[in-house]
Every structure is written in C-alpha cells, then in structure tokens.
Scaffold this motif. Sequence first.
Motif, short mmCIF file in Angstrom:
data_model
loop_
_atom_site.label_atom_id
_atom_site.label_comp_id
_atom_site.label_asym_id
_atom_site.label_seq_id
_atom_site.Cartn_x
_atom_site.Cartn_y
_atom_site.Cartn_z
N GLU A 111 12.10 12.92 7.97
CA GLU A 111 13.53 12.62 8.00
C GLU A 111 14.02 12.16 6.63
O GLU A 111 15.09 12.58 6.15
N ASN A 112 13.25 11.32 5.95
CA ASN A 112 13.64 10.86 4.63
C ASN A 112 13.65 12.00 3.62
O ASN A 112 14.52 12.07 2.75
N VAL A 113 12.70 12.90 3.75
CA VAL A 113 12.62 14.04 2.84
C VAL A 113 13.84 14.94 3.00
O VAL A 113 14.41 15.42 2.02
N VAL A 114 14.28 15.15 4.24
CA VAL A 114 15.46 15.98 4.50
C VAL A 114 16.70 15.35 3.87
O VAL A 114 17.51 16.04 3.22
N LEU A 147 6.61 19.16 -3.13
CA LEU A 147 6.38 17.74 -3.35
C LEU A 147 6.00 17.02 -2.06
O LEU A 147 5.14 16.14 -2.06
N TYR A 148 6.62 17.40 -0.95
CA TYR A 148 6.28 16.78 0.34
C TYR A 148 4.82 17.08 0.68
O TYR A 148 4.08 16.19 1.09
N GLY A 149 4.41 18.32 0.49
CA GLY A 149 3.01 18.67 0.74
C GLY A 149 2.06 17.90 -0.15
O GLY A 149 1.01 17.44 0.30
N LEU A 150 2.42 17.73 -1.42
CA LEU A 150 1.58 16.99 -2.35
C LEU A 150 1.47 15.52 -1.93
O LEU A 150 0.37 14.96 -1.89
N THR A 204 0.85 -1.19 0.00
CA THR A 204 0.00 0.00 0.00
C THR A 204 0.88 1.24 0.00
O THR A 204 1.94 1.25 0.62
N PRO A 205 0.47 2.28 -0.69
CA PRO A 205 1.26 3.51 -0.68
C PRO A 205 1.19 4.19 0.68
O PRO A 205 0.20 4.05 1.40
N GLY A 206 2.24 4.87 1.02
CA GLY A 206 2.28 5.59 2.30
C GLY A 206 2.79 6.99 2.10
O GLY A 206 3.12 7.41 0.99
N THR A 207 2.86 7.73 3.19
CA THR A 207 3.37 9.10 3.12
C THR A 207 4.84 9.09 3.51
O THR A 207 5.27 8.32 4.36
N GLY A 245 -1.33 11.07 0.04
CA GLY A 245 -0.95 9.77 0.58
C GLY A 245 -2.00 9.14 1.47
O GLY A 245 -2.16 7.93 1.51
N ASP A 246 -2.75 9.92 2.21
CA ASP A 246 -3.74 9.38 3.13
C ASP A 246 -5.10 9.19 2.48
O ASP A 246 -6.02 8.65 3.09
N ALA A 247 -5.26 9.68 1.27
CA ALA A 247 -6.58 9.63 0.62
C ALA A 247 -6.93 8.24 0.18
O ALA A 247 -6.18 7.38 -0.02
#
Length: 114
Positions: free
Chosen positions: A59-62, A104-107, A52-55, A112-114
């Motif tokens: 930390e990974n984004v940084v 991109l993080y905001g997108l 399943t996709p997640g958000t 991701g939760d939808a």
Amino acid sequence: MDDDAGRDETAARDGGFTEEYELATEADVIEVEDDEEEGAVAGSFAPDLEVTPGTPKAENVVFVALGVIFAILALGRMFLGPTMYAPTTLAGVILAVLVGTAALYGLFVRTGDA
C-alpha cells in the motif's frame, strides 16, 4: 517631546494597539547544565527500543508511486507545457515509474528479510 507623549500619539494613531519590547535581564536567562546524554531536548524518544529495518508494504509503495507520477506530471507541465499530456508521453512516464517502482520494491523485499 517626552517618551510618554510619543506613546500616547502612537496609541491614538494605531487605535490603541502598540507593541512594547523589554530587554532581557539576567533574571530572564535560564542556566542549562550540560548532560552527558545526547538526544532530543527533552531526552531520547525511545531509548530502550531497537530500530530494525523492515520491508515496505504494498500500500505504501502504491502511494509513493502515485505521488511520483503526479509530481512528474506537474513538473513536466511547467517545463514542457501541454505536450506533457500527450498520450505517448503520459504512457512513457507511467511505464517508467511503474517499472522503477516494481524493481525497487522487489529489491527491498528481497533484502529486507535477510
């Protein structure tokens, strides 16, 4: 000159180290039956788990953003030379990466939760 004498000369010249190759025989061939399952050689990794996709985690984004900044600086140095490290260029690169990363993080968080 026979074959054994040639091997002895080669072994003496190479300090005793030689490589010998044998051709494959029919006994060396492994017969493989076709299975109906598709996947990796030894089977599927986890066939009973649903993916399943997640958000993304912050930390990974940084770490990704820092990697992108360093990659741009390294490639920029190769193509632009020392002018890549001018304060305005550095600020522009960092600002562009941070704005793009935040967008991109905001997108991804929003979708991701939808």
